[in-house]
Design an enzyme around this catalytic site. Structure first.
Site, PDB file in Angstrom:
ATOM      1  CG  HIS A 385      -0.322   0.040   2.544  1.00 53.63           C
ATOM      2  ND1 HIS A 385       0.178  -1.091   3.144  1.00 53.63           N
ATOM      3  CD2 HIS A 385      -0.084   1.058   3.421  1.00 53.63           C
ATOM      4  CE1 HIS A 385       0.683  -0.787   4.321  1.00 53.63           C
ATOM      5  NE2 HIS A 385       0.546   0.531   4.520  1.00 53.63           N
ATOM      6  CG  ASP A 386       2.249   3.483   2.846  1.00 56.60           C
ATOM      7  OD1 ASP A 386       1.410   4.152   2.207  1.00 56.60           O
ATOM      8  OD2 ASP A 386       2.253   3.410   4.087  1.00 56.60           O
ATOM      9  CE  LYS A 389       4.218   6.281   3.441  1.00 60.52           C
ATOM     10  NZ  LYS A 389       4.105   5.897   4.866  1.00 60.52           N
ATOM     11  CG  HIS A 414       2.468   7.652  -0.651  1.00 61.02           C
ATOM     12  ND1 HIS A 414       1.796   8.658  -0.004  1.00 61.02           N
ATOM     13  CD2 HIS A 414       1.889   6.489  -0.226  1.00 61.02           C
ATOM     14  CE1 HIS A 414       0.862   8.127   0.777  1.00 61.02           C
ATOM     15  NE2 HIS A 414       0.919   6.809   0.672  1.00 61.02           N
ATOM     16  CG  HIS A 440      -3.557   3.309   1.075  1.00 63.24           C
ATOM     17  ND1 HIS A 440      -2.805   3.578  -0.053  1.00 63.24           N
ATOM     18  CD2 HIS A 440      -2.772   3.718   2.127  1.00 63.24           C
ATOM     19  CE1 HIS A 440      -1.640   4.102   0.286  1.00 63.24           C
ATOM     20  NE2 HIS A 440      -1.597   4.199   1.617  1.00 63.24           N
ATOM     21  CG  HIS A 441      -3.600   7.869   1.954  1.00 60.59           C
ATOM     22  ND1 HIS A 441      -3.646   7.994   3.324  1.00 60.59           N
ATOM     23  CD2 HIS A 441      -2.382   7.337   1.655  1.00 60.59           C
ATOM     24  CE1 HIS A 441      -2.498   7.580   3.842  1.00 60.59           C
ATOM     25  NE2 HIS A 441      -1.707   7.165   2.844  1.00 60.59           N
ATOM     26  CG  ASP A 469      -1.974   2.300   6.651  1.00 60.04           C
ATOM     27  OD1 ASP A 469      -1.014   1.878   7.322  1.00 60.04           O
ATOM     28  OD2 ASP A 469      -1.933   3.318   5.941  1.00 60.04           O
TER      29      ASP A 469
END
Length: 531
Positions: A385-386, A389, A414, A440-441, A469
């Site tokens: 998910h990240d 980054k 990201h 996811h954000h 998360d």
């Protein structure tokens, strides 16, 4: 003597089985009896038929004789016993055509095409033979006056032989269906069970065997050990062993049989012992399978041995293919986890963050009603998910304080960076990971980023990962904050229900809190993670 009576004149030859009062030699092995159903309104017909067939055996198995005195009663027996081999059916009972109505109901209402129907009538005028044979799906037509003891024996013998062959064909059909289903679902979790079930069914049908087990083990079982050891997994079972399926032990298996199985394992070879066949099947991943089947008698094993070995060798190749596919999936999943950990390590996140998020994601997905297969997919994809980054400068990623507006704008990138990295893949796991990285954000109320998606326009996997998360981030220490107490974490989710988070998922988080906390306690950051 009335024409409803069975006649037993002196026309049976002295050396015939019926005349001598015997049939085949009885097997020393206890076999399931062949069931026949007598349907007649005359009590004497039942008694006489039972008397004539007292010593009857076929392939070592005796008869179990059931009685019905009306067509309705006969149908009830057939509903309760789906393994009746032969029906001896009278025509004239409660009505002049009760037997014919019963025969039609057996085929059309009960859809029973296997049972052999022998029509016996003392009044052939009520059911002319040509008309009955053409219009009704019966297998034989007999006048009671012609059914001597010898002819009754012959009729029953040939009818059971026909039933046995029909049953064998049906078992082959069912077994082939199992094999086809397994071939079409090699990528599903239970494909090994499905294939092994088909193997047992096919072997029983092809070789007329019974009571079988298919087992796997990850290690060597010594001669003195037993199958109750936890290293065993009974994948599939049939007959009297069916209750053992899915377990690591089988109390129905005699100890002397266990010893023979362990001999086969120790010698790494197939073994024939009396009425038992044990196949040792090594696989390429250092495991081995054991196929165990029983036969009605110890005869003819040598004729079957070569065919069994060819069959089981081909099956072993199929299992190797399944294990290879499983290894590929596990490797893909491991790579995603490791990549996720690299990103989290760079951003100074906690050691087990991606592992916990993955487990939370699976728990919430299953609680939401997602299939086991898709829940596992979400779990495997969520560690990425990240991943975006990796494109964020350290000065922003590692900043301990609050980000400026410009820095936060860069940090938000990201999501799009992660999506761009993964979206071109044609692997479902990676395309799912791309969706998670991208969404996811996003927020339920439409105020999230990068696209401002709202409500169910946000993919479910993105909504679930967002909850997982944030739950983990709030309950653990980060470079920019201390861990929140659990009551404050839950208060935050209550407050953000229907705003930041899908309200259904917030409810599921609260209802499954115990399971989530077990994961949190198991993967504590105080325990070093081996890489």
């Amino acid at each position: 003597m009335s024409d409803d009576d069975l006649l037993f004149p002196e026309d049976a030859q002295p050396d015939s089985p019926a005349a001598q009062g015997k049939t085949e030699p009885r097997s020393h092995v206890h076999l399931k009896p062949w069931k026949i159903l007598i349907v007649d309104d005359e009590v004497e017909v039942h008694n006489t038929t039972r008397l004539v067939l007292t010593d009857f055996t076929f392939e070592g198995a005796e008869l179990e004789i059931l009685s019905a005195y009306t067509g309705k009663e006969a149908l009830e027996h057939l509903r309760q016993h789906d393994d009746i081999a032969v029906v001896l059916l009278d025509v004239v009972m409660e009505t002049p055509h009760a037997g014919l109505d019963c025969a039609r109901a057996i085929r059309q209402e009960l859809n029973n095409r296997l049972v052999r129907i022998i029509l016996r009538t003392g009044q052939p005028g009520q059911a002319p033979e040509r008309k009955v044979i053409v219009e009704y799906d019966i297998n034989d037509y007999k006048h009671k006056t012609e059914l001597t003891s010898q002819r009754l024996f012959t009729t029953i013998y040939t009818a059971i032989r026909s039933y046995r062959d029909m049953r064998s064909i049906e078992k082959q059909r069912v077994g082939l269906k199992y094999i086809i289903d397994a071939s079409a679902s090699f990528f599903q979790e239970r494909s090994i069970h499905t294939l092994s079930k088909g193997v047992l069914t096919q072997i029983e049908a092809l070789f007329r065997l019974q009571n079988s087990l298919y087992m796997s083990s990850t290690g060597f079982t010594a001669l003195a050990e037993s199958l109750n050891a936890p290293s065993w997994n009974i994948i599939s079972a049939t007959g009297k062993f069916e209750e053992c399926e899915g377990s690591t032990s089988c109390q129905s298996l005699p100890q002397d049989t266990v010893q023979k199985i362990n001999v086969a394992i120790q010698e790494k070879s197939n073994l024939i012992a009396d009425d038992k066949y044990i196949a040792y099947l090594p696989t390429q991943n250092k495991k081995y399978h054991i196929l165990y089947v029983e036969k009605g008698s110890p005869d003819n094993w040598e004729e079957l041995k070569e065919l069994l070995e060819i069959f089981t060798t081909n099956v072993g190749i199929a299992f190797d293919n399944i294990y290879l596919n499983d290894e590929i999936i596990k490797t893909q999943s491991e790579v995603l986890f490791r990549l996720g950990e690299v990103v989290e390590t760079r951003s100074k996140e906690t050691a087990y963050h991606v592992v916990r998020v993955a487990e939370y994601t699976r728990i919430l997905a299953l609680a939401h009603g997602v299939s086991e297969q898709d829940a596992e997919l979400f779990k495997q994809a969520s560690p990425m998910h990240d991943i975006g980054k990796i494109g964020i400068p350290d000065s922003i990623l590692l900043k301990p304080g609050k980000l400026t507006d410009d820095e936060f704008t860069i940090m938000k990138q990201h999501t799009t960076i992660g999506h761009s990295l993964l979206k071109t893949s044609d692997r479902r796991m990676l395309t799912t990971a791309a969706d998670i990285a991208y969404t996811h954000h996003e927020r339920w109320d439409g105020t999230g980023y990068p696209r401002g998606l709202k409500g169910e326009d946000i993919p479910l996997e993105g909504r679930i990962t967002a909850v997982a998360d944030v739950f983990d981030a709030l309950s653990h220490e980060r470079v920019y904050k201390k861990a929140w107490p659990m009551n404050e974490v839950l208060a935050f989710f209550h407050e953000q229900k229907g705003k930041m988070f899908d309200p259904v998922l917030v409810d599921l988080l609260l209802h499954n809190l115990d399971a989530l906390l077990k994961v949190k306690e198991h993967y504590t950051d105080n325990i070093p993670r081996a890489l």
